[in-house]
Design a protein around this motif. Structure first.
Motif, short mmCIF file in Angstrom:
data_model
loop_
_atom_site.label_atom_id
_atom_site.label_comp_id
_atom_site.label_asym_id
_atom_site.label_seq_id
_atom_site.Cartn_x
_atom_site.Cartn_y
_atom_site.Cartn_z
N ARG A 1 0.83 -1.21 0.00
CA ARG A 1 0.00 0.00 0.00
C ARG A 1 0.86 1.25 0.00
O ARG A 1 0.55 2.23 -0.67
CB ARG A 1 -0.94 0.00 1.20
CG ARG A 1 -2.14 -0.93 1.03
CD ARG A 1 -3.18 -0.67 2.10
NE ARG A 1 -2.68 -0.89 3.44
CZ ARG A 1 -2.71 -2.05 4.09
NH1 ARG A 1 -3.21 -3.11 3.50
NH2 ARG A 1 -2.24 -2.14 5.32
N ILE B 1 2.28 1.64 -3.52
CA ILE B 1 1.25 2.13 -4.44
C ILE B 1 0.99 3.61 -4.19
O ILE B 1 0.84 4.40 -5.13
CB ILE B 1 -0.03 1.29 -4.32
CG1 ILE B 1 0.22 -0.11 -4.88
CG2 ILE B 1 -1.20 1.95 -5.02
CD1 ILE B 1 -0.89 -1.10 -4.63
N ALA B 2 0.96 4.01 -2.93
CA ALA B 2 0.74 5.43 -2.61
C ALA B 2 1.89 6.29 -3.15
O ALA B 2 1.65 7.38 -3.67
CB ALA B 2 0.61 5.60 -1.09
N VAL C 1 3.84 5.59 -5.77
CA VAL C 1 3.73 5.64 -7.23
C VAL C 1 2.61 6.59 -7.64
O VAL C 1 2.76 7.39 -8.56
CB VAL C 1 3.49 4.22 -7.80
CG1 VAL C 1 3.11 4.27 -9.26
CG2 VAL C 1 4.73 3.36 -7.61
N THR C 2 1.49 6.53 -6.92
CA THR C 2 0.37 7.43 -7.22
C THR C 2 0.78 8.89 -7.01
O THR C 2 0.49 9.75 -7.84
CB THR C 2 -0.83 7.08 -6.32
OG1 THR C 2 -1.18 5.72 -6.53
CG2 THR C 2 -2.02 7.97 -6.61
N ALA C 3 1.45 9.15 -5.90
CA ALA C 3 1.89 10.52 -5.62
C ALA C 3 2.88 10.99 -6.68
O ALA C 3 2.80 12.14 -7.13
CB ALA C 3 2.53 10.59 -4.23
N THR D 1 3.12 9.98 -9.82
CA THR D 1 2.38 10.18 -11.07
C THR D 1 1.63 11.50 -11.03
O THR D 1 1.66 12.28 -11.98
CB THR D 1 1.40 9.02 -11.30
OG1 THR D 1 2.13 7.79 -11.36
CG2 THR D 1 0.62 9.20 -12.59
N ALA D 2 0.95 11.77 -9.91
CA ALA D 2 0.20 13.02 -9.78
C ALA D 2 1.13 14.23 -9.80
O ALA D 2 0.83 15.25 -10.42
CB ALA D 2 -0.63 13.00 -8.48
N ASN E 1 -3.36 4.35 -18.57
CA ASN E 1 -3.11 4.13 -17.15
C ASN E 1 -4.39 3.74 -16.42
O ASN E 1 -4.37 2.90 -15.53
CB ASN E 1 -2.50 5.39 -16.51
CG ASN E 1 -1.07 5.61 -16.93
OD1 ASN E 1 -0.42 4.71 -17.44
ND2 ASN E 1 -0.58 6.81 -16.73
N ALA F 1 -4.90 0.36 -14.41
CA ALA F 1 -5.19 0.39 -12.97
C ALA F 1 -6.47 -0.35 -12.62
O ALA F 1 -6.54 -1.01 -11.58
CB ALA F 1 -5.26 1.83 -12.49
N TRP G 1 1.65 -5.19 -7.91
CA TRP G 1 1.85 -3.78 -8.30
C TRP G 1 3.15 -3.61 -9.07
O TRP G 1 3.24 -2.79 -9.97
CB TRP G 1 1.80 -2.87 -7.08
CG TRP G 1 3.01 -2.93 -6.21
CD1 TRP G 1 3.20 -3.74 -5.13
CD2 TRP G 1 4.21 -2.17 -6.35
NE1 TRP G 1 4.45 -3.53 -4.61
CE2 TRP G 1 5.09 -2.57 -5.34
CE3 TRP G 1 4.63 -1.18 -7.24
CZ2 TRP G 1 6.35 -2.03 -5.19
CZ3 TRP G 1 5.89 -0.65 -7.08
CH2 TRP G 1 6.73 -1.07 -6.07
N ASN H 1 -15.99 5.84 -8.00
CA ASN H 1 -15.33 6.27 -6.77
C ASN H 1 -16.21 7.19 -5.92
O ASN H 1 -16.09 7.20 -4.70
CB ASN H 1 -13.99 6.95 -7.08
CG ASN H 1 -12.95 5.97 -7.56
OD1 ASN H 1 -13.05 4.77 -7.33
ND2 ASN H 1 -11.94 6.48 -8.23
#
Length: 167
Positions: free
Chosen positions: A9, A12-13, A15-17, A19-20, A47, A51, A60, A113
């Motif tokens: 987790r 993943i957080a 990678v998400t951060a 990317t953003a 993406n 996802a 992941w 979501n």
């Protein structure tokens, strides 16, 4: 990272951060240096597909490996000129249809979501157990209504204001 679900987790957080952050910086650069105010997020449609369709069926790390592979393939297509050739060979209406399709897919992800729709049988169900409730839905509705009001009043930065308030 080595470990269990908690480490996954966190990864993943991160990678998400990342990317953003890159998408945000490139969007700002596009507006400041390119003088063209448009959001830039490379491969956003692909993406989203990765996802929500492929990643749940793999680790992941394997999913991120696919993102790297996708980037390498796109780089080769750009450097060889094949991407531009394919793009110019498409009819104008198909170019718009592809953009609309990607936009609808991303909209669908957002509606899921927010709790407006849920994937189910046969295709979708309305809300959670047929009811619209919860904070994600409230945030979605407030942000959407605010954005609509600001756009109708032609307020500069209406989308940005709506996104900031809804976030």
């Amino acid at each position: 990272l080595i470990g269990g679900a908690a480490d996954e987790r966190v990864a993943i957080a991160m990678v998400t951060a990342g990317t953003a952050l890159v998408a945000g910086l490139m969007t700002i650069a596009m507006g400041v240096f390119g003088r063209f105010p448009i959001g830039v997020a490379a491969g956003l449609g692909l993406n989203g597909y990765l996802a929500f369709t492929l990643a749940p069926q793999m680790t992941w790390a394997a999913a991120m490996g696919l993102v790297v592979l996708e980037g390498a393939v796109v780089l080769v297509l750009v450097l060889t000129g094949l991407r531009a050739a394919v793009f110019h060979s498409l009819p104008e209406s198909l170019k718009y249809a592809i953009g609309v399709g990607i936009g609808l897919f991303i909209t669908f992800i957002g509606l899921v979501n927010a709790g407006v729709v849920r994937p189910g049988s046969p295709v979708l169900s309305f809300g959670v157990d047929g009811q619209l409730r919860g904070w994600p839905l409230f945030t979605f509705v407030v942000g959407l209504l605010l954005t609509i009001v600001l756009m109708v009043r032609r307020v500069r930065g209406a989308l940005l204001i709506g996104l900031v308030v809804a976030a």
